[in-house]
Structure formats: structure tokens, C-alpha cells
Design a protein around this motif. Structure first.
Motif, PDB file in Angstrom:
ATOM      1  N   ASP A 148     -17.820-163.417 -71.344  1.00  0.00           N
ATOM      2  CA  ASP A 148     -17.783-164.238 -70.135  1.00  0.00           C
ATOM      3  C   ASP A 148     -17.846-163.332 -68.910  1.00  0.00           C
ATOM      4  OD1 ASP A 148     -17.393-166.198 -71.970  1.00  0.00           O
ATOM      5  OD2 ASP A 148     -15.602-167.046 -71.045  1.00  0.00           O
TER       6      ASP A 148
ATOM      7  N   VAL B 195     -15.520-172.505 -65.313  1.00  0.00           N
ATOM      8  CA  VAL B 195     -16.855-172.123 -65.768  1.00  0.00           C
ATOM      9  C   VAL B 195     -17.909-172.848 -64.929  1.00  0.00           C
ATOM     10  CG1 VAL B 195     -18.457-172.165 -67.713  1.00  0.00           C
ATOM     11  CG2 VAL B 195     -16.033-171.679 -68.107  1.00  0.00           C
TER      12      VAL B 195
ATOM     13  N   LYS C 251     -20.769-167.190 -70.701  1.00  0.00           N
ATOM     14  CA  LYS C 251     -20.330-168.105 -69.637  1.00  0.00           C
ATOM     15  C   LYS C 251     -20.264-167.349 -68.322  1.00  0.00           C
ATOM     16  CE  LYS C 251     -17.413-170.973 -72.668  1.00  0.00           C
ATOM     17  NZ  LYS C 251     -17.555-170.138 -73.876  1.00  0.00           N
TER      18      LYS C 251
END
Length: 328
Positions: free
Chosen positions: A298, A245, A237
């Protein structure tokens, strides 16, 4: 017995030198993660790769039959190693394919079936009758579709379920202070959550632009995460600084689930990433700021990079463009 020991020692030495002798056809710049001594994940080519070694019993006198049996045993060994390597494929954070297989009989059966259809990449028979094979299974396609169907469907279900819960929660309390200038703390908190959810919903439900990329417009996105502690995964992400996000969007998730394409590819060399066939001739390159908290799958983008990516998403750029994350 002495001859058997010698053959076993020779076999292990051969496996140890296998990669240098006629090893994997990985290109320079590929991001390869070794899960075990006999299997790796090539995140650039979207493949799970394994080796298998087989040796026929000494009781088999026919040389031709011994070779057949040795290679049959090698394929079984490679499939077993392929399964173990696939279990170690990271979906996100600390979640592996194995977690999904343990929780779902359907996923376990499907993954096992996909592995049985893996492609035999190479086969070599040594002078002592040892057979060594290499097998390759694409992550894109059936495996990706299976994992994304589980992973992304769960996320959507959670988002759809939290809003009704909050609505019911608000209805449990009397609106005695609704007309007063000062609201109670619990009302402020609930209203704040409502506003946050509205902003998220407006973002993911934004109309998708079907405009094709005009001449001179960017053709792909490269995230330079070099120097960070980022980990490869099937569901990386991209987050904006002190925000939510940005990528993958709902459109990206649906496309990945439908077509079995990996959401992002990975490379270990920035220059190679810029020349990758799937990224196009005019990629946008942004530098990652850091990873997100303890979730090393992420990536957090800085303020300027977040603004660039948000604008591209609004214009529908990432609906079709490829994303490559560089991690050295």
C-alpha cells in the motif's frame, strides 16, 4: 557413470547461462521479480514466466524420438516451475496465490487448469539432446479474474457485514443518556464508527461520471514510488495521508473482476512508464510519500497528491484510465 556426471554438469551450467544466452524478451524498464531460479513474474507485461529442461533416457536409440521425449519432459518441468512461480505471486501484503489455493479447492483447480493452457514461448535443442523450453502465462484474464473474485468479494462482504453488527451492538444498550448533554464513552465510540462508515459509503457510492476524456485532459496516472520499500502485488492500494483508501475504487474492483485486467501495472523506469502505450500521452505523475505501516503493498500519498487524485476520481477519470506504479 562418468559420462552421465558430465552431462548433468553441462546441463546445470547451461541453465545458469540461459538468461544471457537467449534469455527472456523483457524490455528495458520492465519490473521483473524473480521467484525462483527457474521462474519470474514480469509485472510490467503481466506475465508469469518459467523455464523447463528435459533430457531423454540414454536407452532411447532413435535421435528423433529422444528429442521428442526430451522436449516433452522439458514442458512438464516448465509447467511445474510455472505452478511454483504462480504460487509466489503476491496478492497483497504477505498474502500469496498459494494462500488462496490452500484454502480453496476451486481456486486450486482453476489455477492448475490455467497453467496447463500456458503458452510455449520458445524451444531449443542442444547438441547433446538437452531440450530447453520457456513458457509464459498471462496474469491478466482468467488468473486475475479468479484472484479478484476471491479477494475483492471478501472485502465487500466484510464491509457489508460490519454495519449490521454495529447496529445490533447499539441496540443492546438502553438509550438512557440520549437526551443528556454528556454521553457515555461507549456511545461516543459507536457514533464515531457510524460516522466513519457513512463517509466511506458516501465515497464508494458516489455517482460515476461517464464523461469521456476531453482533449487536453489527463490520460493516465503514474505513481512514482522510487526509493521506497514498496512491493509489487496484484492488489496495490493508494491511500491519502492520515486517511482511507483512494484507489482502487469500487468501480475499479468490479472492472478488474469482470475483465481480468490487472488493477495496476508496474515499471522500473519512470521515463519508460511515461511512454507506455496503455498510459496515454498525457499522464498525471505524483510522488509517493511512503508505504503504509507494515503493509508494503500500500502506498501513502502526500496531502497535495491525495487532493489531485481525489479530484480525478470524482470526475470519473480513473474509471477507464490506466495506473502505472514505478519502483526501481
Amino acid at each position: 557413470p562418468i559420462m552421465n556426471i558430465k552431462r548433468v554438469i553441462k546441463l546445470f551450467c547451461f541453465v545458469g547461462l540461459l538468461n544471457g544466452q537467449y534469455g527472456y524478451a523483457e524490455q528495458f524498464g520492465d519490473a521483473v521479480e524473480w521467484v525462483s531460479a527457474s521462474g519470474n513474474i514480469n509485472w510490467s507485461q503481466g506475465q508469469v514466466v518459467s523455464e523447463g529442461v528435459g533430457l531423454a533416457s540414454e536407452r532411447v536409440r532413435s535421435r528423433a524420438k529422444a528429442r521428442i521425449l526430451a522436449c516433452r519432459a522439458a514442458i512438464v518441468d516448465a509447467q511445474r516451475n510455472l505452478l511454483e512461480t504462480t504460487k509466489g505471486v503476491r496478492i497483497e501484503s504477505e498474502t500469496m496465490v498459494e494462500n488462496y489455493m490452500l484454502k480453496s479447492d476451486r481456486i486450486r483447480t482453476r489455477v492448475s487448469g490455467i497453467i496447463k493452457g500456458a503458452r510455449l514461448k520458445s524451444k531449443k535443442i542442444e547438441s547433446d539432446g538437452t531440450c530447453v523450453v520457456k513458457m509464459v502465462m498471462p496474469m491478466e484474464g482468467k488468473l486475475a479474474s479468479t484472484i479478484y473474485a476471491k479477494n475483492y468479494s471478501d472485502q465487500v462482504s466484510w464491509n457489508q457485514g460490519i454495519q449490521p453488527f454495529l447496529n445490533n451492538l447499539a441496540s443492546w444498550f438502553p438509550a438512557a443518556h440520549a437526551g443528556t448533554a454528556k454521553r457515555q464513552l461507549w456511545q461516543v465510540k459507536i457514533d464515531d464508527i457510524h460516522e466513519r462508515l457513512k463517509r466511506v459509503e458516501n465515497f464508494v457510492q458516489e455517482p460515476v461520471s461517464t464523461k469521456k476524456q476531453a482533449k487536453g485532459e489527463p490520460t493516465g496516472l503514474i505513481i512514482n514510488a522510487s526509493g521506497s520499500n514498496f512491493l509489487f502485488s496484484m492488489s496495490p492500494k493508494l491511500r491519502q495521508l492520515r486517511g482511507g483508501v483512494l484507489y482502487p475504487t469500487t468501480v475499479n474492483k468490479v472492472d478488474a473482476r469482470k475483465n481480468g485486467r490487472l488493477v495496476s501495472l508496474f515499471m522500473s523506469d519512470l521515463n519508460k512508464a511515461k511512454s507506455h502505450a496503455r498510459i496515454g500521452s498525457r499522464p498525471v505523475v505524483v510522488k509517493a510519500l511512503r508505504t503504509y505501516g507494515k503493509t508494503r503493498t500500500d502506498i501513502v500519498l502526500g496531502k497535495d497528491a491525495s487532493k489531485v487524485l481525489a479530484n480525478l476520481i470524482r470526475n470519473g477519470f480513473l474509471d477507464n484510465a490506466e495506473v502505472i506504479i514505478v519502483m526501481n
